[in-house]
Design an enzyme around this catalytic site. Structure first.
Site, PDB file in Angstrom:
ATOM      1  N   SER A  87     101.880  33.743  20.579  1.00 46.21           N
ATOM      2  CA  SER A  87     101.725  34.777  19.823  1.00 46.21           C
ATOM      3  C   SER A  87     100.313  35.704  19.974  1.00 46.21           C
ATOM      4  CB  SER A  87     100.751  34.304  18.258  1.00 46.21           C
ATOM      5  OG  SER A  87      99.825  33.384  19.534  1.00 46.21           O
ATOM      6  N   HIS A 120      93.516  34.908  17.017  1.00 45.55           N
ATOM      7  CA  HIS A 120      94.267  36.397  17.155  1.00 45.55           C
ATOM      8  C   HIS A 120      93.172  37.632  16.603  1.00 45.55           C
ATOM      9  CE1 HIS A 120      97.215  32.873  16.599  1.00 45.55           C
ATOM     10  NE2 HIS A 120      97.732  33.940  17.242  1.00 45.55           N
ATOM     11  N   ASP A 151      89.984  31.985  11.496  1.00 47.45           N
ATOM     12  CA  ASP A 151      90.976  32.123  13.702  1.00 47.45           C
ATOM     13  C   ASP A 151      90.344  33.044  13.909  1.00 47.45           C
ATOM     14  OD1 ASP A 151      92.769  33.267  14.806  1.00 47.45           O
ATOM     15  OD2 ASP A 151      94.803  33.126  13.484  1.00 47.45           O
TER      16      ASP A 151
END
Ligand code: NAG
Ligand code: NAG
Ligand code: NAG
Ligand code: NAG
Length: 529
Positions: A254, A504, A501
């Site tokens: 990702s 990312h 998070d």
């Protein structure tokens, strides 16, 4: 010949070129006689001398001069289109491609230096055009800046679907041997961000931090400044010329998808609305720019090799099992791609050891062995390297490997004991009384360096983004993102300890810089024919 000019930011390039090639691609009038070419060019030159030159002298680098030059280019269609009448029609196209060095060594060297400082592109044009340049030059005591503008304008003649295409082949100058990854972050609210969040319709909700409620936007405004040279400024048109008729594909986890989204936004401005599409189909996401017949793709393969996490939507987090020698199933989707960018890291970090399948998923195997992480990483990268060397033609394809994207989970690591993960960070790590250690597994970095370095048949560009990204504690999506497909609620946003998070990255943001490294390598490589 008819030329129409397309507007371009490279019109404002400050300095002359180092080396350029141009492809001259006459579509319908293939049997163009030399006479016609030379004569049109002569008229063209005449015109340039009379009109264009004046406009160049009059207007400094500004959007006005852009408008003016477009206007002028329309005018000059007339004399040369008269010539076109006499040409044979309906013949097939001819392509001429000549490489030429425009300047003496001295000049080239100077150009190179100046460009490196001022972010211009570089290139050389067909000899016929070159004549024009020189003709247009002789009679005015043009300084180097005017000269470049002239060259640029000549190069910007563009597509009239059924007529003549001048494809400008630019080689961006990046000093050889300069270590792009050693340097510092510089706050630059003038040239950053490269694009705006709201300008890129293709960004997913996962990364649009401002829209998702982030208040400070300074994370978008840091430029990476290598110590010994400059990164060239990202120019979408120059980059898209490299991609014309080609495929570029990110392969990995990702974080590579994060970088792919950034790349989509960086290039999408080169295509008008309605001429670009994004199609997601299983593991493969394809962004297509129709005018260039080019794609920027992402292929989901978080371990590169086969694993039980290969379904992009449905995968177990705790029970990840891999098949370190099994890559064909994924690899068949990477064949024939012109630019391949690989990564694999984050999924290695959930558990201390890796689960390695005994046998094959296809045969229903479920038993596995727990293996040492770096050793398994090495096995996997060896499998990957073998695949690359067997399936990639280095004359056609450039291969890149992104080093690991770091996390920022413990704020004590950068001496902010009151922080909560990365949630309250608004600027990069500037200075610390100790080395920064955010828990990156550098053993995997060493493995990747070694494996990529050992590849003889297909050279791989190893992009060492880990250390410089470790400084960017401010750039994660934190609580301004999704969880299980849904935007975090207010309550969840207020609870970063559980919901932030710190893996990312927001866009625009850090992954744009990773793509600037890619750009530097791709746009500075020689044009192969
Ligand atoms: C850029 O940053 C400087 C210093 O932080 C500030 O004074 C200036 O107003 C900013 N400019 C813009 C356009 O935001
Ligand atoms: C379009 O690009 C593909 C590669 O992505 C290539 O195979 C094909 O020939 C190109 N088509 C045209 C019309 O250039
Ligand atoms: C999606 O991918 C599958 C398998 O790769 C393919 O068979 C199918 O045609 C694709 N669907 C679309 C809409 O492109
Ligand atoms: C990488 O290569 C260097 C030098 O060849 C060696 O000293 C080192 O042990 C290797 N590291 C790994 C992780 O393979």
């Amino acid at each position: 010949m008819l030329f129409s000019r397309r507007k371009s930011s490279s019109l404002f390039t400050p300095e002359p070129f180092m080396m350029k090639q141009a492809a001259f691609n006459g579509r319908k009038n293939g049997n163009l006689s030399i006479f016609v070419v030379v004569f049109s060019v002569f008229l063209f030159a005449l015109f340039m001398y009379n009109e264009d030159v004046k406009s160049i002298a009059e207007f400094p680098f500004s959007s006005r001069s852009r408008a003016k030059s477009q206007e002028v280019s329309h005018q000059h269609q007339d004399p040369s289109s008269g010539q076109q009448e006499g040409k044979p029609k309906g013949t097939e196209s001819s392509t001429t491609e000549v490489e030429t060095r425009q300047d003496g060594g001295e000049e080239r060297r100077r150009t190179k230096v100046v460009f490196a400082d001022e972010d211009g592109p570089a290139g050389v044009r067909l000899p016929v055009i070159k004549e024009v340049e020189e003709a247009a030059h002789e009679e005015r005591a043009a300084g180097p800046k005017e000269k470049i503008k002239e060259e640029e304008k000549l190069g910007e003649k563009e597509v009239e679907e059924d007529r003549t295409v001048v494809v400008e082949r630019t080689v961006v100058s990046v000093p050889e041997g300069c270590d792009l990854f050693t340097g510092q972050w510089v706050y630059d609210n003038v040239t950053r961000p490269i694009y705006k969040e709201h300008e890129c319709e293709f960004l997913t909700e996962q990364v649009t931090c401002m829209r998702n409620g982030r208040k400070d936007d300074s994370f978008q405004k840091w430029r990476w400044q290598p110590r010994d040279c400059n990164l060239p400024r990202f120019d979408a048109r120059i980059f898209m010329e490299r991609l014309r008729g080609k495929r570029l594909m990110f392969v990995g986890d990702s974080l590579n998808r994060n970088q792919w989204e950034s790349m989509v936004c960086l290039v999408q401005s080169a295509a008008p609305p309605g001429k670009k599409t994004l199609v997601k189909n299983g593991s493969l996401n394809v962004f297509r720019l129709q005018e260039y017949n080019a794609t920027v793709e992402f292929y989901w393969a978080p371990f590169l090799v086969e694993s039980n996490s290969d379904d992009p939507n449905l995968h177990s987090i705790q029970n990840r099992i891999i098949m370190p020698e099994s890559i064909k199933k994924h690899g068949k989707n990477w064949k024939g791609v012109d630019y391949l960018i690989f990564n694999t890291y984050i999924w290695w970090m959930n558990t201390f050891n890796m689960k390695v399948l005994r046998g094959s998923f296809d045969e229903g195997a479920t038993e596995y062995d727990e293996m040492d992480r770096p050793k398994t990483y090495r096995r996997v990268l060896k499998t990957w390297a073998k695949w690359v060397e067997k399936n990639v033609d280095p004359k056609r394809t450039m291969v890149f490997f992104m080093s690991m994207s770091p996390n920022h989970i413990k704020s004590e690591e950068w001496d902010n004991p009151n922080g909560i993960k990365c949630a309250q960070e608004t600027e990069p790590v500037m200075s610390l009384p100790h080395a920064l250690d955010v828990g990156t597994d550098w053993r995997l970095f060493d493995v990747a360096v070694n494996v990529t370095r050992s590849m003889r048949k297909v050279p791989v560009w190893f992009l060492s983004i880990t250390a410089l990204s470790e400084l960017r504690k401010d750039a994660h999506t934190s609580v301004h993102t999704l969880r299980q497909g849904k935007l975090l609620t207010r309550e969840q946003q207020a609870d970063p300890a559980n919901y932030a998070d710190c893996i990312h990255w927001c866009l625009p943001g850090l992954p744009d810089v990773w793509n600037e490294f890619l750009y530097a390598r791709i746009a500075s490589s020689p044009w192969s024919i």
